[in-house]
Design a protein around this motif. Structure first.
Motif, PDB file in Angstrom:
ATOM      1  N   GLY A  60     -39.400   3.938 -55.110  1.00 10.24           N
ATOM      2  CA  GLY A  60     -39.978   2.884 -54.283  1.00 10.24           C
ATOM      3  C   GLY A  60     -38.981   2.654 -53.289  1.00 10.24           C
ATOM      4  O   GLY A  60     -38.162   3.538 -52.707  1.00 10.24           O
ATOM      5  N   ASP A 103     -41.269  -3.008 -56.827  1.00  9.94           N
ATOM      6  CA  ASP A 103     -42.039  -1.871 -57.351  1.00  9.94           C
ATOM      7  C   ASP A 103     -42.081  -1.475 -58.679  1.00  9.94           C
ATOM      8  O   ASP A 103     -40.924  -1.888 -59.209  1.00  9.94           O
ATOM      9  CB  ASP A 103     -41.595  -0.621 -56.689  1.00  9.94           C
ATOM     10  N   TYR A 124     -47.431  -0.252 -58.752  1.00 14.21           N
ATOM     11  CA  TYR A 124     -47.642  -0.919 -57.498  1.00 14.21           C
ATOM     12  C   TYR A 124     -46.387  -0.986 -56.779  1.00 14.21           C
ATOM     13  O   TYR A 124     -45.317  -0.983 -57.284  1.00 14.21           O
ATOM     14  CB  TYR A 124     -48.399  -2.368 -57.756  1.00 14.21           C
ATOM     15  N   THR A 125     -46.637  -1.139 -55.235  1.00 11.21           N
ATOM     16  CA  THR A 125     -45.474  -1.289 -54.380  1.00 11.21           C
ATOM     17  C   THR A 125     -45.737  -2.647 -53.618  1.00 11.21           C
ATOM     18  O   THR A 125     -46.759  -2.823 -53.120  1.00 11.21           O
ATOM     19  CB  THR A 125     -45.253  -0.225 -53.541  1.00 11.21           C
ATOM     20  N   GLU A 126     -44.679  -3.232 -53.520  1.00  9.93           N
ATOM     21  CA  GLU A 126     -44.616  -4.325 -52.350  1.00  9.93           C
ATOM     22  C   GLU A 126     -43.627  -3.841 -51.080  1.00  9.93           C
ATOM     23  O   GLU A 126     -43.352  -4.650 -50.191  1.00  9.93           O
ATOM     24  CB  GLU A 126     -44.063  -5.565 -53.174  1.00  9.93           C
ATOM     25  N   PHE A 160     -44.116  -0.615 -49.655  1.00  2.88           N
ATOM     26  CA  PHE A 160     -44.864   0.047 -48.669  1.00  2.88           C
ATOM     27  C   PHE A 160     -46.020  -0.200 -48.608  1.00  2.88           C
ATOM     28  O   PHE A 160     -46.845  -1.100 -49.387  1.00  2.88           O
ATOM     29  CB  PHE A 160     -44.880   1.600 -49.062  1.00  2.88           C
ATOM     30  N   GLY A 161     -46.928   0.212 -47.683  1.00  4.16           N
ATOM     31  CA  GLY A 161     -48.559  -0.370 -47.510  1.00  4.16           C
ATOM     32  C   GLY A 161     -48.771  -1.808 -46.613  1.00  4.16           C
ATOM     33  O   GLY A 161     -47.754  -1.997 -46.025  1.00  4.16           O
ATOM     34  N   ARG A 220     -49.202  -6.343 -52.000  1.00  9.18           N
ATOM     35  CA  ARG A 220     -49.125  -5.422 -53.172  1.00  9.18           C
ATOM     36  C   ARG A 220     -50.123  -4.329 -53.043  1.00  9.18           C
ATOM     37  O   ARG A 220     -51.417  -4.599 -52.827  1.00  9.18           O
ATOM     38  CB  ARG A 220     -49.368  -6.261 -54.327  1.00  9.18           C
ATOM     39  N   ASN A 221     -49.668  -3.291 -53.261  1.00  7.78           N
ATOM     40  CA  ASN A 221     -50.685  -1.768 -53.006  1.00  7.78           C
ATOM     41  C   ASN A 221     -50.532  -1.131 -54.322  1.00  7.78           C
ATOM     42  O   ASN A 221     -49.148  -0.881 -54.625  1.00  7.78           O
ATOM     43  CB  ASN A 221     -50.514  -1.069 -51.520  1.00  7.78           C
ATOM     44  N   TYR A 281     -49.630   2.202 -56.026  1.00  4.72           N
ATOM     45  CA  TYR A 281     -48.761   3.207 -56.005  1.00  4.72           C
ATOM     46  C   TYR A 281     -48.663   4.130 -56.816  1.00  4.72           C
ATOM     47  O   TYR A 281     -48.367   3.868 -58.184  1.00  4.72           O
ATOM     48  CB  TYR A 281     -47.149   2.475 -55.867  1.00  4.72           C
ATOM     49  N   VAL A 334     -49.495   5.573 -51.195  1.00  6.19           N
ATOM     50  CA  VAL A 334     -50.015   3.890 -51.399  1.00  6.19           C
ATOM     51  C   VAL A 334     -51.396   4.032 -51.198  1.00  6.19           C
ATOM     52  O   VAL A 334     -51.945   4.609 -50.121  1.00  6.19           O
ATOM     53  CB  VAL A 334     -49.345   3.234 -50.336  1.00  6.19           C
ATOM     54  N   THR A 382     -54.551   2.034 -50.922  1.00  6.85           N
ATOM     55  CA  THR A 382     -55.020   0.802 -50.711  1.00  6.85           C
ATOM     56  C   THR A 382     -56.396   0.626 -50.103  1.00  6.85           C
ATOM     57  O   THR A 382     -57.223   1.477 -49.877  1.00  6.85           O
ATOM     58  CB  THR A 382     -54.043   0.095 -49.228  1.00  6.85           C
TER      59      THR A 382
END
Length: 183
Positions: free
Chosen positions: A21, A26, A44-46, A48-49, A53-54, A56, A71, A73
């Motif tokens: 991450g 993440d 999920y990741t915060e 990237f993207g 929240r997307n 991952y 990612v 989305t």
């Protein structure tokens, strides 16, 4: 020496640890093992993207080295909650929401090829909140999803209560809904 220890763990303890991450929050929610001994991870990741929240998804080898990370989305706020290995690649499920709107979660079903490219995704739901938590591959590459359906019931004076029900969905190999059932 033979060991009955789980993959990635030696008989004497942890054989490796890794973090993946970025610099923000993440999380991983599920992991599956591929026939070649790699791991695919859904969360999920915060970091990237495009959105807060997307979804991952990543693939790592048996030593923990990252292969690909994507990612995935939809233009909403997403979380991937489960991932399985299929004959054509990987299938994941989670939920996607319009973060500014209440009762806007849909089941998020995505298909990834072996190289880690998002081939297609589907948002399955209606005017209620729908969450996908787990999935299995069924006959003829169908996908069965287990989750939750939350319906808002007005109490008056602008207050609501929620009725949560078991949600089961079945899609064909392309992600088109074949049936759904709420407990």
């Amino acid at each position: 020496m033979t060991s009955n220890a789980p993959i990635g763990v030696s008989a004497f303890g942890i054989s490796w640890t890794r973090t993946y991450g970025g610099s923000d929050h993440d999380e991983a929610h599920a992991v599956s093992v591929t026939p070649s001994g790699h791991y695919v991870v859904a969360g999920y990741t915060e970091s990237f993207g495009l959105w807060h929240r997307n979804a991952y998804l990543l693939r790592i080898n048996a030593n923990g080295d990252a292969g690909w990370a994507i990612v995935a989305t939809t233009g909403r706020t997403e979380t991937a909650r489960d991932i399985i290995v299929s004959a054509d690649g990987y299938v994941f499920v989670g939920n996607a929401a319009m973060s500014d709107f209440p009762f806007s979660n849909d089941v998020y079903l995505g298909f990834i090829d072996q190289a880690g490219r998002l081939n297609s995704y589907h948002l399955l739901g209606s005017r209620s909140d729908h969450y996908g938590f787990a999935l299995v591959e069924g006959p003829y590459k169908s996908v069965i999803i287990a989750g939750r359906c939350s319906r808002a019931r007005p109490l008056g004076n602008g207050y609501y209560t929620f009725d949560d029900q078991v949600l089961l969905l079945k899609t064909d190999a392309m992600g088109s809904m074949l049936w759904h059932e709420r407990d």
